[in-house]
Every structure is written in C-alpha cells, then in structure tokens.
Scaffold this motif. Structure first.
Motif, PDB file in Angstrom:
ATOM      1  N   PHE A 104       0.815  -1.216   0.000  1.00 51.05           N
ATOM      2  CA  PHE A 104       0.000   0.000   0.000  1.00 51.05           C
ATOM      3  C   PHE A 104       0.853   1.272   0.000  1.00 51.05           C
ATOM      4  CE2 PHE A 104      -2.913  -3.216   1.734  1.00 51.05           C
ATOM      5  CZ  PHE A 104      -3.977  -3.036   0.870  1.00 51.05           C
ATOM      6  N   SER A 105       2.012   1.224   0.629  1.00 50.28           N
ATOM      7  CA  SER A 105       2.876   2.415   0.630  1.00 50.28           C
ATOM      8  C   SER A 105       3.354   2.722  -0.786  1.00 50.28           C
ATOM      9  CB  SER A 105       4.069   2.200   1.558  1.00 50.28           C
ATOM     10  OG  SER A 105       4.821   1.067   1.155  1.00 50.28           O
ATOM     11  N   GLN A 106       3.731   1.676  -1.537  1.00 46.81           N
ATOM     12  CA  GLN A 106       4.188   1.878  -2.911  1.00 46.81           C
ATOM     13  C   GLN A 106       3.033   2.285  -3.825  1.00 46.81           C
ATOM     14  OE1 GLN A 106       6.725  -1.266  -4.466  1.00 46.81           O
ATOM     15  NE2 GLN A 106       7.454  -1.751  -2.414  1.00 46.81           N
ATOM     16  N   ILE A 107       1.862   1.690  -3.592  1.00 44.04           N
ATOM     17  CA  ILE A 107       0.690   2.070  -4.393  1.00 44.04           C
ATOM     18  C   ILE A 107       0.340   3.535  -4.157  1.00 44.04           C
ATOM     19  CG2 ILE A 107      -1.804   1.704  -4.661  1.00 44.04           C
ATOM     20  CD1 ILE A 107      -1.305  -1.268  -4.176  1.00 44.04           C
ATOM     21  N   PHE A 108       0.450   3.975  -2.905  1.00 41.99           N
ATOM     22  CA  PHE A 108       0.191   5.388  -2.587  1.00 41.99           C
ATOM     23  C   PHE A 108       1.185   6.290  -3.308  1.00 41.99           C
ATOM     24  CE2 PHE A 108       0.995   9.111   0.157  1.00 41.99           C
ATOM     25  CZ  PHE A 108      -0.282   9.668   0.138  1.00 41.99           C
ATOM     26  N   MET A 109       2.460   5.854  -3.372  1.00 43.71           N
ATOM     27  CA  MET A 109       3.471   6.639  -4.083  1.00 43.71           C
ATOM     28  C   MET A 109       3.177   6.689  -5.575  1.00 43.71           C
ATOM     29  SD  MET A 109       6.967   5.404  -2.151  1.00 43.71           S
ATOM     30  CE  MET A 109       8.003   6.298  -3.309  1.00 43.71           C
ATOM     31  N   ILE A 110       2.679   5.580  -6.128  1.00 44.34           N
ATOM     32  CA  ILE A 110       2.314   5.549  -7.552  1.00 44.34           C
ATOM     33  C   ILE A 110       1.184   6.531  -7.833  1.00 44.34           C
ATOM     34  CG2 ILE A 110       1.229   4.113  -9.327  1.00 44.34           C
ATOM     35  CD1 ILE A 110       2.782   1.730  -8.101  1.00 44.34           C
ATOM     36  N   VAL A 111       0.176   6.543  -6.958  1.00 44.64           N
ATOM     37  CA  VAL A 111      -0.957   7.462  -7.115  1.00 44.64           C
ATOM     38  C   VAL A 111      -0.472   8.910  -7.060  1.00 44.64           C
ATOM     39  CG1 VAL A 111      -3.054   8.312  -5.998  1.00 44.64           C
ATOM     40  CG2 VAL A 111      -2.681   5.839  -6.230  1.00 44.64           C
ATOM     41  N   CYS A 112       0.347   9.210  -6.070  1.00 41.73           N
ATOM     42  CA  CYS A 112       0.857  10.583  -5.931  1.00 41.73           C
ATOM     43  C   CYS A 112       1.710  10.978  -7.137  1.00 41.73           C
ATOM     44  CB  CYS A 112       1.679  10.714  -4.650  1.00 41.73           C
ATOM     45  SG  CYS A 112       0.704  10.554  -3.130  1.00 41.73           S
ATOM     46  N   ALA A 113       2.589  10.072  -7.587  1.00 38.83           N
ATOM     47  CA  ALA A 113       3.461  10.374  -8.725  1.00 38.83           C
ATOM     48  C   ALA A 113       2.649  10.619  -9.989  1.00 38.83           C
ATOM     49  CB  ALA A 113       4.438   9.218  -8.945  1.00 38.83           C
ATOM     50  N   THR A 114       1.591   9.823 -10.191  1.00 38.62           N
ATOM     51  CA  THR A 114       0.742   9.998 -11.377  1.00 38.62           C
ATOM     52  C   THR A 114       0.027  11.344 -11.350  1.00 38.62           C
ATOM     53  OG1 THR A 114       0.388   7.598 -11.452  1.00 38.62           O
ATOM     54  CG2 THR A 114      -1.112   8.966 -12.740  1.00 38.62           C
ATOM     55  N   LEU A 115      -0.490  11.713 -10.174  1.00 37.46           N
ATOM     56  CA  LEU A 115      -1.152  13.015 -10.037  1.00 37.46           C
ATOM     57  C   LEU A 115      -0.191  14.168 -10.302  1.00 37.46           C
ATOM     58  CD1 LEU A 115      -3.481  12.537  -6.930  1.00 37.46           C
ATOM     59  CD2 LEU A 115      -4.188  13.032  -9.270  1.00 37.46           C
ATOM     60  N   VAL A 116       0.992  14.064  -9.728  1.00 35.00           N
ATOM     61  CA  VAL A 116       1.999  15.125  -9.902  1.00 35.00           C
ATOM     62  C   VAL A 116       2.399  15.240 -11.370  1.00 35.00           C
ATOM     63  CG1 VAL A 116       4.376  15.802  -9.373  1.00 35.00           C
ATOM     64  CG2 VAL A 116       2.878  14.997  -7.546  1.00 35.00           C
ATOM     65  N   LEU A 117       2.627  14.082 -12.026  1.00 36.30           N
ATOM     66  CA  LEU A 117       2.995  14.109 -13.444  1.00 36.30           C
ATOM     67  C   LEU A 117       1.887  14.718 -14.301  1.00 36.30           C
ATOM     68  CD1 LEU A 117       4.702  10.609 -13.900  1.00 36.30           C
ATOM     69  CD2 LEU A 117       5.796  12.839 -14.110  1.00 36.30           C
ATOM     70  N   SER A 118       0.633  14.372 -13.986  1.00 42.13           N
ATOM     71  CA  SER A 118      -0.494  14.911 -14.747  1.00 42.13           C
ATOM     72  C   SER A 118      -0.561  16.435 -14.640  1.00 42.13           C
ATOM     73  CB  SER A 118      -1.811  14.299 -14.251  1.00 42.13           C
ATOM     74  OG  SER A 118      -1.817  12.913 -14.387  1.00 42.13           O
ATOM     75  N   VAL A 119      -0.286  16.949 -13.457  1.00 39.93           N
ATOM     76  CA  VAL A 119      -0.300  18.403 -13.253  1.00 39.93           C
ATOM     77  C   VAL A 119       0.911  19.055 -13.926  1.00 39.93           C
ATOM     78  CG1 VAL A 119      -0.193  20.245 -11.530  1.00 39.93           C
ATOM     79  CG2 VAL A 119      -1.628  18.235 -11.112  1.00 39.93           C
ATOM     80  N   LEU A 120       2.093  18.408 -13.795  1.00 38.78           N
ATOM     81  CA  LEU A 120       3.320  19.001 -14.342  1.00 38.78           C
ATOM     82  C   LEU A 120       3.257  19.127 -15.865  1.00 38.78           C
ATOM     83  CD1 LEU A 120       6.160  17.347 -12.210  1.00 38.78           C
ATOM     84  CD2 LEU A 120       5.367  19.712 -12.133  1.00 38.78           C
ATOM     85  N   VAL A 121       2.746  18.087 -16.539  1.00 37.95           N
ATOM     86  CA  VAL A 121       2.683  18.161 -18.008  1.00 37.95           C
ATOM     87  C   VAL A 121       1.644  19.172 -18.475  1.00 37.95           C
ATOM     88  CG1 VAL A 121       3.483  15.786 -18.327  1.00 37.95           C
ATOM     89  CG2 VAL A 121       1.034  16.231 -18.140  1.00 37.95           C
ATOM     90  N   SER A 122       0.772  19.615 -17.558  1.00 41.14           N
ATOM     91  CA  SER A 122      -0.239  20.622 -17.915  1.00 41.14           C
ATOM     92  C   SER A 122       0.249  22.044 -17.679  1.00 41.14           C
ATOM     93  CB  SER A 122      -1.525  20.392 -17.098  1.00 41.14           C
ATOM     94  OG  SER A 122      -2.001  19.076 -17.224  1.00 41.14           O
ATOM     95  N   VAL A 123       1.405  22.179 -17.047  1.00 41.17           N
ATOM     96  CA  VAL A 123       1.884  23.509 -16.637  1.00 41.17           C
ATOM     97  C   VAL A 123       2.134  24.408 -17.850  1.00 41.17           C
ATOM     98  CG1 VAL A 123       3.813  24.750 -15.584  1.00 41.17           C
ATOM     99  CG2 VAL A 123       2.822  22.774 -14.429  1.00 41.17           C
ATOM    100  N   ILE A 124       2.894  23.923 -18.835  1.00 38.53           N
ATOM    101  CA  ILE A 124       3.276  24.780 -19.972  1.00 38.53           C
ATOM    102  C   ILE A 124       2.055  25.238 -20.765  1.00 38.53           C
ATOM    103  CG2 ILE A 124       4.538  24.837 -22.156  1.00 38.53           C
ATOM    104  CD1 ILE A 124       6.652  23.047 -20.867  1.00 38.53           C
ATOM    105  N   PRO A 125       1.152  24.335 -21.202  1.00 37.38           N
ATOM    106  CA  PRO A 125      -0.042  24.841 -21.925  1.00 37.38           C
ATOM    107  C   PRO A 125      -0.933  25.710 -21.047  1.00 37.38           C
ATOM    108  CG  PRO A 125      -0.231  22.475 -21.496  1.00 37.38           C
ATOM    109  CD  PRO A 125       1.170  22.855 -21.184  1.00 37.38           C
ATOM    110  N   ALA A 126      -0.971  25.443 -19.724  1.00 37.44           N
ATOM    111  CA  ALA A 126      -1.791  26.258 -18.827  1.00 37.44           C
ATOM    112  C   ALA A 126      -1.231  27.681 -18.714  1.00 37.44           C
ATOM    113  CB  ALA A 126      -1.863  25.616 -17.445  1.00 37.44           C
TER     114      ALA A 126
END
Length: 444
Positions: free
Chosen positions: A407-429
C-alpha cells in the motif's frame, strides 16, 4: 477570480454545458484511458514482484540459512554428534536466540535408477520438519511421509529429497538411491558409496532453492557419510529477522563462539540474491513509470487542444478581470482531474488483476495448451508427446504467485501519477494565462 470561480471554470472545461462535439474532450477522455491502462500493469508488477520477493526471501531465510548462520571450525566441538548438539544448544542461552539447529553440509553425487546428479547434502536433526516453523510451513510433501524421517530408528539410512531431483533420478518414495562421497585412504582419494532409502519427496515451492537438497538425519552423517569436505554450521533463529535486534544478537553470538566460528546475518549470507531482487524490482517499476509518463504526455496534448477550443472564454474572463494565474490554475486542475480519473479507473482494475493473477495465468495456460492440442489434433500429431506450456517456469519462480499489495508503494504511484499529470499541464496552462483578449477578439 476567487478559488470557487476557478473551480467552476475548471469543471466547465471538463464537463461543458453545451452538447456540441468537442475534440478536446475526446482527447481528455483518451488521455484518461491511457493513464488508466498504464497504471494497471504498474500496480500488477509492483504487487507481484513484492509478493515474489517476499516469498523468496522467507524461503531463503527460513529454509537455507536461518536468521543468523554460524560456520563452525573443525574442532572437538563438532567431533561427535553429542558434542555438536551440545555446542549448538548452548547458543539458546544468548539473549534473543529462539532456536538453533546444528547442520552439516557437503556436496556429493547421487545415483538413481535413470541418471546421476550433483547434490547438496544437508544433515539436520530428525525433528527439523516439525519443530522449525519455516520447514513446517513451506515444505509440501508430494510423495511418502515425513513421519518416516522423523521417527527413523537409529543406524537407519533414510533421506528426504526434492521433487525435481526425484524426477531426475527416476525414483519415488520407498525407493533407494546411492550417495557417493570421497574419503582418503592411505593418502589416496577413493569414492564411498552409501545407499539411502527415500522417506518423502518434497518441494518448497521455489525449485531453484531446493533443486539440489538431500536431507538426512544428523546422526547418519556422522555414521555413514565421509565428512572430509563437510561444513559445520548452526542455523539460528531470532524473534524477527527484519528487526535491528538481529545485529545485537550477532555480536553476542560472536562473543560466545569466539575463534571457533564465523557468524553471519541472513542479509550477509544472501547478499547477492537480495541485490538481484532489489535491482530487478527497481528496473521493472522504472520501466512501468516510463509508460505512465508517456501516458501523461497525452494530458499535455489534451490541455493544449482545450486551450485552443476555449480561447473565446479565456478572452471574456480576462476582459472582466480574471488574472492569468487563475486561468492557468483552472487548466492545470483540468489536467490533474484527468490524471485522477485515470487513477480511479486503473487502480481498482490493477488491484483486481493482482489478486486474481494466479487464476488469470492459469486460465491463459489452459487456453494456450488447449489451442496447441487442438492444432496438433488437426495436423494428425500424437497428443501424448506434447509438452505442457507453463508461463511461469517453476525452475526460476515460485510455484504459485504470492500476491502482496504494497500500500505504501501504491500510494506513491498514485501521488506520482497526479503530480505528473499536473506538471505536463503547466506549460499549456501558462500559455493559456498569457493569452491576450484583444488578439483573440481580432482573430474572431
């Protein structure tokens, strides 16, 4: 714009009121599905590798070395069965030691009905399969009975061998086979043959570990086997092999053994195996995260299309006082929501695939074997000569896939995916926030 207005604008970007066709919405939905599909194998790989490594680690520690292993020097301490057992039993006086099992290990040759093979003889107390919890838990009997080994009369030559070795030698429980060791007579090395009867055929579920093991009673080693090249060891178990207290127990045992033995923890004995496990898991997770990263890049493309579709709305909002930061934040939230949607779909599917991985692999194997048999039947070939297809080769993996949800690794995967989704949206935003209303109105 206030935060509530930003949230409402971000919601309208994802769920607009108008029913007109939107390429940007299709792109967002496609990016969401891509993220979901990339998370599924990542969760499955993480769960299965964690379970596999945990299962292999338990077997390596419990069946091979114990929490701590002492290599005893050849001396009067191990000159007889009685001396060796007494010397081993005294380790129980050390604080933290739960159990200790004297053991003699040596390499030899075994000859059965059909062939010969190299073996690793492990001479242990007769009650090891009953008293040692790891032996009791992991060893599964395929033929014969361990009772015959544990209740063997004195001066009897009996052994327990692995399932794969039994197939190689062509023997079964109740059969006899020869163990060939060497002895020195008059300065010359000569072979010594000893016949042992098979009490049981077992497997730990990890064929690579027990492939060469032959278990015989400790007293039989002193009576019937040449020990000129033997190693005398003591398997020592503590309360918890993963606790830091194992280091303290190791130091106490070093004081007890003094010059008569070298003492090693399980992580020192199996250092190469655990380094291999760790590097394999890291590489697998790294590759899977690259797939997630590629999927998240689709979010950036979708946000760019969303900005192009909503230029008029951006111009109107900026005309009535919306700040560039508010506009950018709304588009970043839309990108983050796309990632969150992918997680909500991919996470439960990944967990479901992990939990039922044994059934899924078994079903695929049945389908493949059925297809091969059907193809052979149509070609008129004999079905008896067909070899069964196994997706998980038991020579390198556990017999069953042990699933462990980290569960600790799954939580890290969830957080990393969310962060990546936001980061790739930064430039067009940011580009959306910098749009100039007058330029947009002129282009209309």
């Amino acid at each position: 714009m206030k935060m509530l207005a930003v949230l409402k604008f971000a919601k309208s970007l994802i769920f607009p009121r108008s029913e007109k066709k939107s390429s940007a919405r299709k792109s967002l939905f496609g990016a969401l599905i891509c993220i979901a599909l990339s998370i599924v194998p990542l969760i499955v790989v993480t769960s299965i590798t964690s379970g596999m490594i945990h299962g292999m680690t338990e077997r390596l520690i419990g069946l091979s070395s114990g929490d701590i292993q002492a290599y005893v020097a050849v001396s009067d301490k191990v000159s007889s069965l009685k001396n060796f057992e007494e010397y081993s039993a005294k380790t129980l006086e050390v604080d933290g030691v739960v159990s200790a099992y004297p053991q003699i290990e040596l390499f030899a040759l075994a000859a059965g009905k059909t062939s010969r093979t190299g073996i690793s003889i492990r001479a242990l107390p007769k009650d090891i399969f009953e008293k040692n919890q790891s032996f009791k838990k992991f060893f599964k009997v395929y033929d014969g009975s361990l009772e015959d080994f544990m209740n063997v009369p004195e001066n009897s030559k009996i052994a327990v061998i692995g399932k794969k070795m039994a197939e190689t030698l062509g023997v079964k429980a109740g059969d006899s086979f020869k163990i060939i060791t060497t002895k020195s007579v008059g300065g010359k090395i000569t072979p010594k043959l000893t016949t042992f009867k098979i009490a049981a055929i077992v497997s730990s579920g990890y064929q690579e570990l027990d492939l060469l093991w032959v278990f015989i009673p400790l007293e039989s080693a002193f009576q019937f086997v040449s020990l000129s090249n033997a190693n005398y060891t003591i398997m020592i178990n503590t309360k918890d092999p993963l606790s830091s207290d194992v280091v303290r127990v190791q130091r106490e045992l070093e004081k007890y053994f003094d010059i008569y033995a070298n003492v090693y923890r399980w992580d020192e004995v199996h250092e190469s195996e655990f380094e291999n496990f760790s590097s394999t898991r890291i590489m697998l997770v790294f590759v899977m995260m690259l797939i997630v990263l590629v999927a998240c890049v689709n979010v950036s493309s979708a946000v760019i299309m969303l900005v192009l579709e909503r230029r008029n709305e951006i111009a109107i909002l900026k005309s009535i006082g919306a700040s560039p930061q508010s506009i950018s934040l709304a588009f970043m939230l839309a990108g983050g929501a796309c990632g969150a949607g992918g997680i909500l779909i991919g996470l439960p599917v990944g967990i479901l695939f992990s939990v039922y991985s044994n059934q899924i692999v078994g079903g695929i194997e049945k389908l493949l074997n059925g297809f091969v048999r059907f193809s052979s039947y149509l070609k008129g070939n004999s079905l008896d000569s067909l070899e069964k297809i196994q997706l998980m080769d038991p020579a390198y993996y556990l017999a069953e896939i042990p699933v462990e949800l980290p569960f600790s690794q799954i939580f890290m995967i969830v957080c990393a995916t969310l962060v990546l989704s936001v980061l790739v949206s930064v430039i067009p935003a940011i580009k959306a926030g910098r749009e100039k209303p007058l330029d947009i109105f002129r282009a209309c």
